[in-house]
Design a protein around this motif. Structure first.
Motif, PDB file in Angstrom:
ATOM      1  N   LEU A 185     137.473   4.899 162.457  1.00  0.00           N
ATOM      2  CA  LEU A 185     136.555   6.022 162.394  1.00  0.00           C
ATOM      3  C   LEU A 185     135.198   5.478 161.960  1.00  0.00           C
ATOM      4  O   LEU A 185     135.124   4.581 161.127  1.00  0.00           O
ATOM      5  N   ASP A 186     134.116   6.025 162.540  1.00  0.00           N
ATOM      6  CA  ASP A 186     132.775   5.525 162.211  1.00  0.00           C
ATOM      7  C   ASP A 186     132.106   6.284 161.073  1.00  0.00           C
ATOM      8  O   ASP A 186     131.334   5.715 160.300  1.00  0.00           O
ATOM      9  N   ALA A 187     132.398   7.596 160.999  1.00  0.00           N
ATOM     10  CA  ALA A 187     131.688   8.419 160.009  1.00  0.00           C
ATOM     11  C   ALA A 187     132.523   9.630 159.630  1.00  0.00           C
ATOM     12  O   ALA A 187     133.449  10.023 160.348  1.00  0.00           O
ATOM     13  N   THR A 188     132.157  10.225 158.492  1.00  0.00           N
ATOM     14  CA  THR A 188     132.823  11.430 158.023  1.00  0.00           C
ATOM     15  C   THR A 188     131.775  12.404 157.506  1.00  0.00           C
ATOM     16  O   THR A 188     130.781  11.987 156.901  1.00  0.00           O
ATOM     17  N   LEU A 189     131.963  13.692 157.793  1.00  0.00           N
ATOM     18  CA  LEU A 189     131.107  14.728 157.201  1.00  0.00           C
ATOM     19  C   LEU A 189     131.957  15.449 156.163  1.00  0.00           C
ATOM     20  O   LEU A 189     133.032  15.974 156.484  1.00  0.00           O
ATOM     21  N   GLN A 190     131.493  15.434 154.918  1.00  0.00           N
ATOM     22  CA  GLN A 190     132.249  16.051 153.835  1.00  0.00           C
ATOM     23  C   GLN A 190     131.355  17.021 153.074  1.00  0.00           C
ATOM     24  O   GLN A 190     130.288  16.650 152.599  1.00  0.00           O
ATOM     25  N   SER A 191     131.791  18.254 153.006  1.00  0.00           N
ATOM     26  CA  SER A 191     131.050  19.286 152.291  1.00  0.00           C
ATOM     27  C   SER A 191     131.689  19.429 150.917  1.00  0.00           C
ATOM     28  O   SER A 191     132.801  19.940 150.788  1.00  0.00           O
ATOM     29  N   ALA A 192     130.996  18.934 149.891  1.00  0.00           N
ATOM     30  CA  ALA A 192     131.597  18.869 148.554  1.00  0.00           C
ATOM     31  C   ALA A 192     130.523  18.715 147.494  1.00  0.00           C
ATOM     32  O   ALA A 192     129.341  18.530 147.804  1.00  0.00           O
ATOM     33  N   GLY A 193     130.931  18.772 146.253  1.00  0.00           N
ATOM     34  CA  GLY A 193     130.011  18.494 145.158  1.00  0.00           C
ATOM     35  C   GLY A 193     129.604  17.035 145.163  1.00  0.00           C
ATOM     36  O   GLY A 193     130.299  16.185 145.741  1.00  0.00           O
ATOM     37  N   LEU A 194     128.491  16.723 144.536  1.00  0.00           N
ATOM     38  CA  LEU A 194     128.035  15.325 144.462  1.00  0.00           C
ATOM     39  C   LEU A 194     129.062  14.475 143.726  1.00  0.00           C
ATOM     40  O   LEU A 194     129.678  14.932 142.765  1.00  0.00           O
ATOM     41  N   GLY A 195     129.202  13.244 144.191  1.00  0.00           N
ATOM     42  CA  GLY A 195     130.125  12.324 143.531  1.00  0.00           C
ATOM     43  C   GLY A 195     131.580  12.564 143.883  1.00  0.00           C
ATOM     44  O   GLY A 195     132.477  12.181 143.135  1.00  0.00           O
ATOM     45  N   VAL A 196     131.836  13.206 145.042  1.00  0.00           N
ATOM     46  CA  VAL A 196     133.217  13.490 145.447  1.00  0.00           C
ATOM     47  C   VAL A 196     134.012  12.183 145.491  1.00  0.00           C
ATOM     48  O   VAL A 196     133.534  11.150 145.959  1.00  0.00           O
ATOM     49  N   SER A 197     135.253  12.231 144.984  1.00  0.00           N
ATOM     50  CA  SER A 197     136.044  11.009 144.782  1.00  0.00           C
ATOM     51  C   SER A 197     136.318  10.262 146.086  1.00  0.00           C
ATOM     52  O   SER A 197     136.367   9.030 146.101  1.00  0.00           O
TER      53      SER A 197
END
Length: 314
Positions: A185-197
């Motif tokens: 996989l080349d990239a991921t889009l993650q909608s989360a708080g800053l510093g997500v684990s």
């Protein structure tokens, strides 16, 4: 033998001067275990155990926003995390977003912290901008999740659709990161708080690029998205601040939950902000003065009572 047991039970019941109070089940609906909702949900469960008298809290890992809202409508949870855009779509009964009908039993508890739309690519993928995602392999979150709805909106704002990508994966945060580590996989889009684990984990394993979402794209997408910045050094190797988009998260309940229970839950949340911040740094952005900001559904009377007492206005 049956008569003896029955008689003993009758004596025990007759001797009980005060009936035992039925315990209130509080099922906290969260998200995947590698996101922010889950550790914060675990913290909420502990807080409710200590501060909401007669409650029996539990935590349920889910596919996040859309599933949480559907479960609340069905009465299968008492409080859940959701993204603001998912909440507005659920209230409207937006079929394309995964809602078969209007979720009319939803009631607001409080605004919490903003979710940052974080697009992260491996350095070797060569992705440096949104335009570079063309022809690449991108994970957009679980199908019809709040994150996936964010992905559709941001790509559209940048003039892209899923058809422009080389491959679209619908995976939770942790699985997306594992595929990136394995060069699948080349990239991921993650909608989360800053510093997500999940992204922190990725940044310690392979060199990454945090991809900018320019202000012009955020403006094109419009409400409820706002311009935001991922501060420098949020993740390993990210030495400069990066412009991005954010959308507010909410805690939501349903109309069938008792007023007193929701009042006690709301009170417990705002009396326990340090404990929530200890569970995840994103909780540092929860502020009493912005508790009602942008709430797209009617407030639950129990929560409203608490904010009235505190003088919080919309």
């Amino acid at each position: 033998m049956r008569r003896v047991v029955g008689a003993a039970a009758a004596i025990a019941l007759a001797g009980a001067s005060v009936p035992a109070q039925a315990q209130d089940f509080i099922n906290v609906l969260t998200g995947g275990t590698s996101g922010v909702y889950y550790p914060m949900g675990v913290a909420l469960s502990k807080i409710f155990t200590e501060k909401v008298q007669g409650s029996r809290p539990s935590v349920q890992a889910t596919k996040a926003s859309v599933e949480n809202l559907t479960l609340l409508q069905q009465g299968k949870g008492e409080i859940g995390f959701t993204l603001g855009d998912s909440l507005a779509m659920g209230w409207a009964g937006d079929e394309e977003a995964g809602f078969k009908s209007k979720l009319d039993k939803l009631r607001g508890v409080t605004a919490i912290y903003p979710n940052y739309i974080q697009i992260v690519a491996t350095q070797e993928s060569g992705i440096k901008s949104l335009a570079d995602l063309k022809g690449k392999r991108l994970s957009v979150g679980a199908p019809k999740s709040g994150t996936e709805l964010n992905a559709r909106a941001i790509l559209q704002g940048a003039g892209l659709t899923y058809k422009d990508l080389g491959k679209v994966e619908y995976l939770p945060f942790g699985e997306s990161v594992e595929l990136m580590k394995n060069r699948q996989l080349d990239a991921t889009l993650q909608s989360a708080g800053l510093g997500v684990s999940s992204i922190r984990d990725l940044s310690t394993s392979v060199p990454i690029v945090v991809v900018e979402i320019p202000a012009a794209v955020v403006e094109k997408v419009g409400t409820p998205y706002i311009k935001a910045t991922i501060p420098a050094n949020t993740y390993g190797g990210q030495t400069a601040p990066v412009q991005t988009a954010a959308v507010v998260n909410y805690l939501v309940t349903h109309s069938g939950v008792k007023d007193e229970t929701v009042y006690q839950m709301t009170k417990a949340i705002y009396e326990s902000l340090p404990e929530l911040a200890a569970a995840h740094a994103a909780a540092k952005d929860i502020k009493l003065e912005s508790a009602l900001a942008g709430m797209p559904v009617p407030m639950h009377p129990g929560a409203q009572r608490y904010f009235d007492e505190k003088g919080v206005k919309k």
